[in-house]
Motif scaffolding. Structure first.
Motif, PDB file in Angstrom:
ATOM      1  N   VAL A 110       0.847  -1.191   0.000  1.00 39.31           N
ATOM      2  CA  VAL A 110       0.000   0.000   0.000  1.00 39.31           C
ATOM      3  C   VAL A 110       0.886   1.245   0.000  1.00 39.31           C
ATOM      4  O   VAL A 110       1.820   1.345   0.798  1.00 39.31           O
ATOM      5  CB  VAL A 110      -0.929   0.030   1.236  1.00 39.31           C
ATOM      6  CG1 VAL A 110      -1.760   1.305   1.253  1.00 39.31           C
ATOM      7  CG2 VAL A 110      -1.820  -1.202   1.259  1.00 39.31           C
ATOM      8  N   LEU A 111       0.578   2.157  -0.908  1.00 37.15           N
ATOM      9  CA  LEU A 111       1.231   3.462  -0.937  1.00 37.15           C
ATOM     10  C   LEU A 111       0.197   4.513  -0.552  1.00 37.15           C
ATOM     11  O   LEU A 111      -0.941   4.462  -1.027  1.00 37.15           O
ATOM     12  CB  LEU A 111       1.764   3.774  -2.333  1.00 37.15           C
ATOM     13  CG  LEU A 111       2.706   2.759  -2.982  1.00 37.15           C
ATOM     14  CD1 LEU A 111       3.083   3.221  -4.381  1.00 37.15           C
ATOM     15  CD2 LEU A 111       3.929   2.534  -2.133  1.00 37.15           C
ATOM     16  N   VAL A 112       0.581   5.444   0.289  1.00 40.74           N
ATOM     17  CA  VAL A 112      -0.284   6.569   0.637  1.00 40.74           C
ATOM     18  C   VAL A 112       0.287   7.789  -0.069  1.00 40.74           C
ATOM     19  O   VAL A 112       1.446   8.163   0.139  1.00 40.74           O
ATOM     20  CB  VAL A 112      -0.333   6.803   2.167  1.00 40.74           C
ATOM     21  CG1 VAL A 112      -1.225   7.988   2.491  1.00 40.74           C
ATOM     22  CG2 VAL A 112      -0.817   5.544   2.884  1.00 40.74           C
ATOM     23  N   LEU A 113      -0.537   8.384  -0.936  1.00 38.43           N
ATOM     24  CA  LEU A 113      -0.124   9.558  -1.697  1.00 38.43           C
ATOM     25  C   LEU A 113      -0.816  10.794  -1.160  1.00 38.43           C
ATOM     26  O   LEU A 113      -1.981  10.730  -0.769  1.00 38.43           O
ATOM     27  CB  LEU A 113      -0.504   9.407  -3.174  1.00 38.43           C
ATOM     28  CG  LEU A 113      -0.151   8.107  -3.883  1.00 38.43           C
ATOM     29  CD1 LEU A 113      -0.585   8.182  -5.347  1.00 38.43           C
ATOM     30  CD2 LEU A 113       1.313   7.802  -3.773  1.00 38.43           C
ATOM     31  N   ASP A 114      -0.102  11.919  -1.185  1.00 36.95           N
ATOM     32  CA  ASP A 114      -0.747  13.179  -0.804  1.00 36.95           C
ATOM     33  C   ASP A 114      -1.537  13.703  -2.005  1.00 36.95           C
ATOM     34  O   ASP A 114      -1.606  13.052  -3.048  1.00 36.95           O
ATOM     35  CB  ASP A 114       0.279  14.186  -0.269  1.00 36.95           C
ATOM     36  CG  ASP A 114       1.297  14.643  -1.309  1.00 36.95           C
ATOM     37  OD1 ASP A 114       1.109  14.383  -2.528  1.00 36.95           O
ATOM     38  OD2 ASP A 114       2.293  15.267  -0.907  1.00 36.95           O
ATOM     39  N   ALA A 115      -2.118  14.878  -1.877  1.00 38.23           N
ATOM     40  CA  ALA A 115      -2.979  15.434  -2.929  1.00 38.23           C
ATOM     41  C   ALA A 115      -2.232  15.622  -4.246  1.00 38.23           C
ATOM     42  O   ALA A 115      -2.826  15.546  -5.321  1.00 38.23           O
ATOM     43  CB  ALA A 115      -3.575  16.763  -2.463  1.00 38.23           C
ATOM     44  N   ALA A 116      -0.914  15.836  -4.183  1.00 35.57           N
ATOM     45  CA  ALA A 116      -0.111  16.043  -5.387  1.00 35.57           C
ATOM     46  C   ALA A 116       0.390  14.734  -5.985  1.00 35.57           C
ATOM     47  O   ALA A 116       1.066  14.740  -7.010  1.00 35.57           O
ATOM     48  CB  ALA A 116       1.069  16.954  -5.056  1.00 35.57           C
ATOM     49  N   GLY A 117       0.080  13.606  -5.336  1.00 31.41           N
ATOM     50  CA  GLY A 117       0.513  12.310  -5.847  1.00 31.41           C
ATOM     51  C   GLY A 117       1.861  11.854  -5.341  1.00 31.41           C
ATOM     52  O   GLY A 117       2.412  10.871  -5.817  1.00 31.41           O
ATOM     53  N   GLU A 118       2.412  12.563  -4.353  1.00 22.55           N
ATOM     54  CA  GLU A 118       3.707  12.169  -3.802  1.00 22.55           C
ATOM     55  C   GLU A 118       3.525  11.071  -2.757  1.00 22.55           C
ATOM     56  O   GLU A 118       2.639  11.142  -1.909  1.00 22.55           O
ATOM     57  CB  GLU A 118       4.415  13.359  -3.161  1.00 22.55           C
ATOM     58  CG  GLU A 118       5.824  13.006  -2.722  1.00 22.55           C
ATOM     59  CD  GLU A 118       6.657  14.209  -2.330  1.00 22.55           C
ATOM     60  OE1 GLU A 118       7.572  14.025  -1.524  1.00 22.55           O
ATOM     61  OE2 GLU A 118       6.388  15.317  -2.830  1.00 22.55           O
TER      62      GLU A 118
END
Length: 108
Positions: free
Chosen positions: A78-86
């Protein structure tokens, strides 16, 4: 959840779906992965609870280029991305709901 690969950024074209307004939970799964099913339910529940959060599930076997690019070695990851996709957090194995919510706190 482990730390992410800071600076890695993903977009809708790479993921095949739109990013969440506030954060995105990206799950890499494989067809016969039992923990992937439970992870899907957990992430879908959290995405439903938190406004602006999307859950995107990716079939690892069908997206080998992306899997190699992100060094995904097992499912579920699982990857958690911020609003910018980072990528702000990353974890392998079945996460607990509390850990997902805590990781989202770092992304939002």
């Amino acid at each position: 959840m482990d730390g992410g690969a800071p600076g890695q950024r993903l977009d809708a074209a790479q993921l095949g779906a739109e990013l969440g307004e506030r954060a995105t939970l990206v799950q890499f799964s494989s067809a016969f992965c039992q923990p992937c099913r439970a992870t899907r339910r957990t992430l879908a529940d959290v995405a439903a609870m938190v406004d602006g959060v999307a859950h995107i599930e990716i079939d690892a076997e069908a997206h080998l280029t992306l899997v190699r690019q992100l060094d995904i070695t097992k499912t579920p990851t699982v990857l958690v991305l911020d609003a910018a996709g980072e990528v702000v957090r990353r974890a392998s194995g079945q996460p607990r709901t509390a850990d997902v919510v805590a990781a989202l706190g770092r992304a939002i």
